[in-house]
Scaffold this motif. Sequence first.
Motif, PDB file in Angstrom:
ATOM      1  N   LEU A 154       0.768  -1.059  -0.016  1.00 55.45           N
ATOM      2  CA  LEU A 154       0.149   0.159   0.202  1.00 55.45           C
ATOM      3  C   LEU A 154       0.932   1.359  -0.067  1.00 55.45           C
ATOM      4  O   LEU A 154       0.484   2.301  -0.818  1.00 55.45           O
ATOM      5  CB  LEU A 154      -0.912   0.050   1.332  1.00 55.45           C
ATOM      6  N   PHE A 155       1.913   1.272   0.758  1.00 54.83           N
ATOM      7  CA  PHE A 155       2.933   2.564   1.025  1.00 54.83           C
ATOM      8  C   PHE A 155       4.159   1.955   1.574  1.00 54.83           C
ATOM      9  O   PHE A 155       4.226   0.997   2.265  1.00 54.83           O
ATOM     10  CB  PHE A 155       2.085   3.436   1.824  1.00 54.83           C
ATOM     11  N   PHE A 156       5.212   2.823   1.138  1.00 55.68           N
ATOM     12  CA  PHE A 156       6.574   2.490   1.810  1.00 55.68           C
ATOM     13  C   PHE A 156       7.108   3.594   2.395  1.00 55.68           C
ATOM     14  O   PHE A 156       6.637   4.823   1.598  1.00 55.68           O
ATOM     15  CB  PHE A 156       7.502   2.214   0.606  1.00 55.68           C
ATOM     16  N   SER A 157       7.553   3.505   3.422  1.00 57.07           N
ATOM     17  CA  SER A 157       7.930   5.082   4.195  1.00 57.07           C
ATOM     18  C   SER A 157       8.988   4.782   4.960  1.00 57.07           C
ATOM     19  O   SER A 157       9.444   3.738   5.687  1.00 57.07           O
ATOM     20  CB  SER A 157       6.930   5.756   4.967  1.00 57.07           C
ATOM     21  N   ARG A 158      10.051   5.704   5.286  1.00 55.96           N
ATOM     22  CA  ARG A 158      11.041   5.557   6.150  1.00 55.96           C
ATOM     23  C   ARG A 158      10.549   6.004   7.693  1.00 55.96           C
ATOM     24  O   ARG A 158      11.249   5.780   8.736  1.00 55.96           O
ATOM     25  CB  ARG A 158      12.234   6.643   5.978  1.00 55.96           C
ATOM     26  N   SER A 159       9.205   6.278   7.755  1.00 57.60           N
ATOM     27  CA  SER A 159       8.455   6.797   8.970  1.00 57.60           C
ATOM     28  C   SER A 159       7.844   5.439   9.372  1.00 57.60           C
ATOM     29  O   SER A 159       7.788   4.694   8.728  1.00 57.60           O
ATOM     30  CB  SER A 159       7.527   7.746   8.833  1.00 57.60           C
ATOM     31  N   PRO A 160       7.621   5.193  10.733  1.00 57.12           N
ATOM     32  CA  PRO A 160       6.946   4.009  11.143  1.00 57.12           C
ATOM     33  C   PRO A 160       5.603   4.041  10.517  1.00 57.12           C
ATOM     34  O   PRO A 160       4.803   5.129  10.843  1.00 57.12           O
ATOM     35  CB  PRO A 160       6.804   4.210  12.700  1.00 57.12           C
ATOM     36  N   ILE A 161       5.056   3.032   9.808  1.00 58.73           N
ATOM     37  CA  ILE A 161       3.656   2.866   9.170  1.00 58.73           C
ATOM     38  C   ILE A 161       3.252   1.240   9.874  1.00 58.73           C
ATOM     39  O   ILE A 161       4.087   0.421   9.421  1.00 58.73           O
ATOM     40  CB  ILE A 161       3.738   3.049   7.833  1.00 58.73           C
ATOM     41  N   PRO A 162       1.949   1.307  10.075  1.00 55.47           N
ATOM     42  CA  PRO A 162       1.105   2.314  10.570  1.00 55.47           C
ATOM     43  C   PRO A 162       1.496   3.019  11.981  1.00 55.47           C
ATOM     44  O   PRO A 162       2.393   2.508  12.513  1.00 55.47           O
ATOM     45  CB  PRO A 162      -0.224   1.408  10.646  1.00 55.47           C
ATOM     46  N   TYR A 163       1.025   4.238  11.974  1.00 52.67           N
ATOM     47  CA  TYR A 163       1.226   4.924  13.403  1.00 52.67           C
ATOM     48  C   TYR A 163       0.293   4.308  14.324  1.00 52.67           C
ATOM     49  O   TYR A 163      -1.007   3.885  14.213  1.00 52.67           O
ATOM     50  CB  TYR A 163       0.575   6.644  12.944  1.00 52.67           C
ATOM     51  N   HIS A 164       0.928   4.132  15.288  1.00 54.18           N
ATOM     52  CA  HIS A 164       0.237   3.173  16.387  1.00 54.18           C
ATOM     53  C   HIS A 164      -0.456   4.184  17.404  1.00 54.18           C
ATOM     54  O   HIS A 164      -0.106   4.371  18.547  1.00 54.18           O
ATOM     55  CB  HIS A 164       1.254   2.382  17.341  1.00 54.18           C
TER      56      HIS A 164
END
Length: 241
Positions: A154-164
């Motif tokens: 669905l998406f790639f990110s350097r941030s934590p995904i999903p946001y908890h």
Amino acid sequence: MKTIALIPARYAATRFPGKMLADLAGKSVILRTYEAAVSTGLFDDVAVVCDHDLIYNEIVSNGGKAIRSKKEHECGTDRIAEAAAEMDADIVVNVQGDEPFTKRAPLEKLLQVFQGPAGESVEVASLMQVLTDPGSISNTNFVKVAIDLNGNALFFSRSPIPYHRNQEVKPVYYEHIGVYAFRKKTLIDFTALPVSPLEAAEKIECLRYLENGIRMKMVVTDYMGVEIDTPEDLEKATRLL
């Protein structure tokens, strides 16, 4: 299906220049990666695709196959696409040059998604592994991926995904492992796509597929070893060996 493995290798890596030729327990990082890919026995052909004579000579002088890029490339996918265009192949696997612990089992699992009736619709596939360490989840050097219920990215990110946000839910965090398998045409078509906005922001090239409506099938695998991005990773890999 004829399957080949191409290993993109750039000499001037941003975080660790010259890392491909760095010594890893008596052999260079790139030579160990090449030998690991060959030893899987999965491929009809394996080659290092590089931008520097030092890397080319390192592989060829040790009995391997190397291809010198004809021009400069922005990313490893563009680099291997140039080489693949002149090779006979149905499926092209991109094995990163800094993955000396490449194993047969994860790659075999990756290639299986192209088989059978369901596999006919798969154009691109990649690997991921579960992240449990909070430090790794928040580390921007670890690219995370969120997937749908069918295992597509669905998406790639350097941030934590999903946001908890909801603490009653325990989300699963996946690290994207930069090993890809492409149908040859899809790989070559990728090079005609301009750098996409999210790709430019995150510096994650596989976002270009998603932004252009191309699904990417994700395959869960166990830990593959150490990806060498920094001198500290090299020390860790040496201890692991």
